[in-house]
Design an enzyme around this catalytic site. Structure first.
Site, mmCIF file in Angstrom:
data_model
loop_
_atom_site.group_PDB
_atom_site.id
_atom_site.type_symbol
_atom_site.label_atom_id
_atom_site.label_comp_id
_atom_site.label_asym_id
_atom_site.label_seq_id
_atom_site.Cartn_x
_atom_site.Cartn_y
_atom_site.Cartn_z
ATOM 1 N N THR A 86 -19.210 -31.553 -24.658
ATOM 2 C CA THR A 86 -19.055 -30.190 -24.108
ATOM 3 C C THR A 86 -17.422 -29.910 -24.121
ATOM 4 O O THR A 86 -16.611 -29.867 -23.263
ATOM 5 C CB THR A 86 -19.274 -30.227 -22.571
ATOM 6 O OG1 THR A 86 -18.537 -31.268 -21.944
ATOM 7 C CG2 THR A 86 -20.875 -30.308 -22.275
ATOM 8 N N ARG A 154 -14.161 -44.817 -17.754
ATOM 9 C CA ARG A 154 -12.642 -44.944 -18.327
ATOM 10 C C ARG A 154 -13.144 -45.602 -19.785
ATOM 11 O O ARG A 154 -13.593 -46.702 -19.898
ATOM 12 C CB ARG A 154 -11.861 -45.790 -17.589
ATOM 13 C CG ARG A 154 -11.681 -45.171 -16.055
ATOM 14 C CD ARG A 154 -11.099 -46.073 -15.201
ATOM 15 N NE ARG A 154 -11.655 -47.503 -15.342
ATOM 16 C CZ ARG A 154 -11.363 -48.608 -14.794
ATOM 17 N NH1 ARG A 154 -9.855 -48.853 -14.565
ATOM 18 N NH2 ARG A 154 -12.093 -49.487 -14.713
ATOM 19 N N GLU A 155 -12.267 -44.637 -20.687
ATOM 20 C CA GLU A 155 -12.254 -45.390 -22.080
ATOM 21 C C GLU A 155 -11.672 -46.586 -21.954
ATOM 22 O O GLU A 155 -10.291 -46.662 -21.533
ATOM 23 C CB GLU A 155 -11.702 -44.325 -22.929
ATOM 24 C CG GLU A 155 -12.395 -42.925 -23.186
ATOM 25 C CD GLU A 155 -12.166 -42.285 -24.518
ATOM 26 O OE1 GLU A 155 -11.848 -42.794 -25.379
ATOM 27 O OE2 GLU A 155 -12.143 -41.047 -24.033
ATOM 28 N N LYS A 207 -17.924 -34.252 -10.101
ATOM 29 C CA LYS A 207 -17.499 -34.909 -11.597
ATOM 30 C C LYS A 207 -15.912 -34.145 -11.675
ATOM 31 O O LYS A 207 -14.991 -34.720 -11.925
ATOM 32 C CB LYS A 207 -18.191 -34.497 -12.787
ATOM 33 C CG LYS A 207 -17.761 -34.748 -14.031
ATOM 34 C CD LYS A 207 -17.258 -36.313 -13.990
ATOM 35 C CE LYS A 207 -16.797 -36.467 -15.700
ATOM 36 N NZ LYS A 207 -16.179 -38.000 -15.947
ATOM 37 N N CYS A 263 -11.341 -36.296 -21.352
ATOM 38 C CA CYS A 263 -11.817 -35.826 -20.101
ATOM 39 C C CYS A 263 -10.840 -34.780 -19.334
ATOM 40 O O CYS A 263 -11.252 -33.782 -19.134
ATOM 41 C CB CYS A 263 -12.167 -36.896 -19.148
ATOM 42 S SG CYS A 263 -13.647 -37.874 -19.721
ATOM 43 N N LYS A 324 -4.519 -43.599 -24.648
ATOM 44 C CA LYS A 324 -4.474 -44.744 -23.531
ATOM 45 C C LYS A 324 -4.780 -46.078 -24.453
ATOM 46 O O LYS A 324 -5.405 -46.007 -25.502
ATOM 47 C CB LYS A 324 -5.100 -44.730 -22.467
ATOM 48 C CG LYS A 324 -6.834 -44.690 -22.764
ATOM 49 C CD LYS A 324 -7.722 -44.510 -21.631
ATOM 50 C CE LYS A 324 -7.768 -45.626 -20.520
ATOM 51 N NZ LYS A 324 -8.710 -45.678 -19.534
ATOM 52 N N ARG A 331 -8.021 -37.632 -28.902
ATOM 53 C CA ARG A 331 -7.901 -35.950 -28.368
ATOM 54 C C ARG A 331 -6.819 -35.720 -27.271
ATOM 55 O O ARG A 331 -6.939 -36.690 -26.198
ATOM 56 C CB ARG A 331 -9.467 -35.856 -27.629
ATOM 57 C CG ARG A 331 -10.524 -35.956 -28.753
ATOM 58 C CD ARG A 331 -11.856 -35.545 -28.213
ATOM 59 N NE ARG A 331 -12.439 -37.014 -27.542
ATOM 60 C CZ ARG A 331 -13.686 -37.440 -27.037
ATOM 61 N NH1 ARG A 331 -14.510 -36.287 -26.962
ATOM 62 N NH2 ARG A 331 -13.781 -38.639 -26.953
#
Length: 435
Positions: A86, A154-155, A207, A263, A324, A331
């Protein structure tokens, strides 16, 4: 239970693999033949620690499958998860729901028997209503419940977050759907994970509200860091003093070059745009978006100032490119704005990141991508730490001094102590710390 996951991006692949690891039979579906071929060959197209082992194990044990054809998997599924992208829509900042609605139409014609269709993608409030409308218009006989079940992954720590979450949010007023979701997440009951049942629209908003609040915390401490620099204070001590207050907590109070990733940037913007459409301005969130964007560009200026106001012809070693550690996600990474700003000022960039250099090379063509941190530091006029990968936390400082033209380091993640670095002979600066 039998699960179909539409989309093998970050959320879909992690969710599908972890559901399979819970013991369910999962088919992950994607239109990209290349992606599915890679996965069927045992290769993982994203970097996430531990994910490759989970995929390999569950594929070998015949619980996890990958396909470009949704037909059989959707017909047999107890639950179908929509986990497509999205992204921010070009031109107006709203979330682009094209892929979500395409998935809904494709699912609709394949449904057989009672099926729970779960929106896992991060979507604006009211998207579930539209998904249900699309399904019922496409297949009026469908026996379906559309549920919101937002992800909070969390990535870099996604598997831990999926298997030991703070909570599971379920948005539906359909009792039968609640039981299906409870069964899917049943292994979490051993850890007494709270399951919050709400209306669908409320779950969608939870969210966005959670991500926006975390973005506020990050931006707040970054502004306090700037103030600390003016007042000869230490932002890490300020953050610790704040975080010990249980009402505040210590997480997301680490000063740095600004937030990025898949995000926070798009979700804060989408939330602000959603609020605009109902004439309910979110002034705090809008300010956070503006301040964070300015901060990332400001970091290039910080490097230039550290170098005496001029980097023309200078070589800058950038350690860390991903937004991170423990991910290859570029991104909205702060490194992009920093490098672009330095290149415009005439600097030459040597960079290293353990995971994201392939992705970075598609975005920044003039950077010299190096084989390791010390390769990047060779003949550099300054070393800039942008991402706090573990391997940057204990650099061989004597080696750094030998390789670099000058012992200069700008630490944008505060991973070293100022007094220690100065004792080691470095000209050292960090974020928000006078000492």
């Amino acid at each position: 239970m039998r699960v179909a996951v539409i989309g093998t991006g970050y959320v879909g692949l992690v969710s599908g693999a972890c559901f399979a690891d819970f013991g369910h039979t999962v088919t992950c579906i994607d239109k990209s033949t290349n992606k599915i071929d890679l996965l069927n060959d045992g290769k993982v197209p994203i970097y996430e620690p531990g994910l490759d082992q989970i995929i390999e194990k569950n594929a070998a044990e015949q619980r996890l499958f990958f396909s470009t054809d949704p037909s059989a998997a959707v017909r047999m599924a107890d639950a179908v998860f929509i986990a497509v992208g999205t992204p921010t829509r070009r031109g107006d900042g709203h979330a682009d729901l094209t892929y979500v609605y395409e998935a809904a139409r494709e699912i609709a014609s394949l449904l057989d028997g009672f099926t729970v269709v779960v929106t896992k993608s991060t979507v604006p409030v009211g998207t579930g209503d539209e998904v249900e409308k699309i399904i019922r218009e496409t297949n009026p006989n469908a026996n379906v419940a559309v549920v919101s079940n937002p992800e909070f992954l969390r990535e870099g720590a996604a598997i831990e977050d999926f298997k030991r979450p703070d909570r599971v949010v379920v948005g539906t007023d359909n009792a039968e759907a609640v039981e299906v979701i409870r069964e899917l997440y049943r292994p979490l009951f051993l850890n007494e994970t709270p399951i919050l049942i709400s209306k669908r629209r409320t779950a969608e908003l939870i969210k966005y509200a959670a991500n926006a609040f975390l973005a506020v915390k990050i931006t707040f401490i970054n502004e306090i860091a700037d103030l600390c620099e003016k007042l000869d204070a230490n932002v890490q001590e300020v953050a610790r003093g704040m975080g010990l207050d249980n009402r505040i907590g210590s997480k997301f109070l680490h000063a740095g070059p600004g937030y990025g990733g898949s995000c926070f940037p798009k979700d804060t913007l989408a939330l602000a745009k959603t609020a605009e459409t109902v004439d309910s301005e979110l002034k705090i969130v809008n300010s956070v978006i503006e301040v964070n964007a300015a901060r990332k560009m400001k970091m290039a200026r910080k490097v230039i100032d550290f170098m005496g106001g001029d980097v023309s012809g200078k070589t800058v070693a950038i350690l860390g490119l991903a937004f991170k550690p423990n991910t290859d996600d570029m991104r909205d990474a702060p490194s992009i704005d920093i490098i672009n700003g330095l290149e415009k000022a005439g600097a030459k960039i040597r960079a290293y990141d353990p995971a994201s250099m392939n992705e970075a090379s598609e975005l920044m063509k003039h950077v010299m991508y190096c084989d390791g941190p010390y390769h990047a530091i060779e003949n550099a006029d300054v070393v800039v730490i942008v991402t706090e990968w573990d391997q940057f936390r204990a650099l061989d400082l004597d080696r750094v001094k030998r390789l670099a033209k000058e012992p200069k380091m700008l630490d944008l993640r505060n991973i070293y102590q100022k007094s220690y670095m100065e004792k080691e002979g470095f000209i050292y600066e960090s974020i928000g710390r006078a000492y």
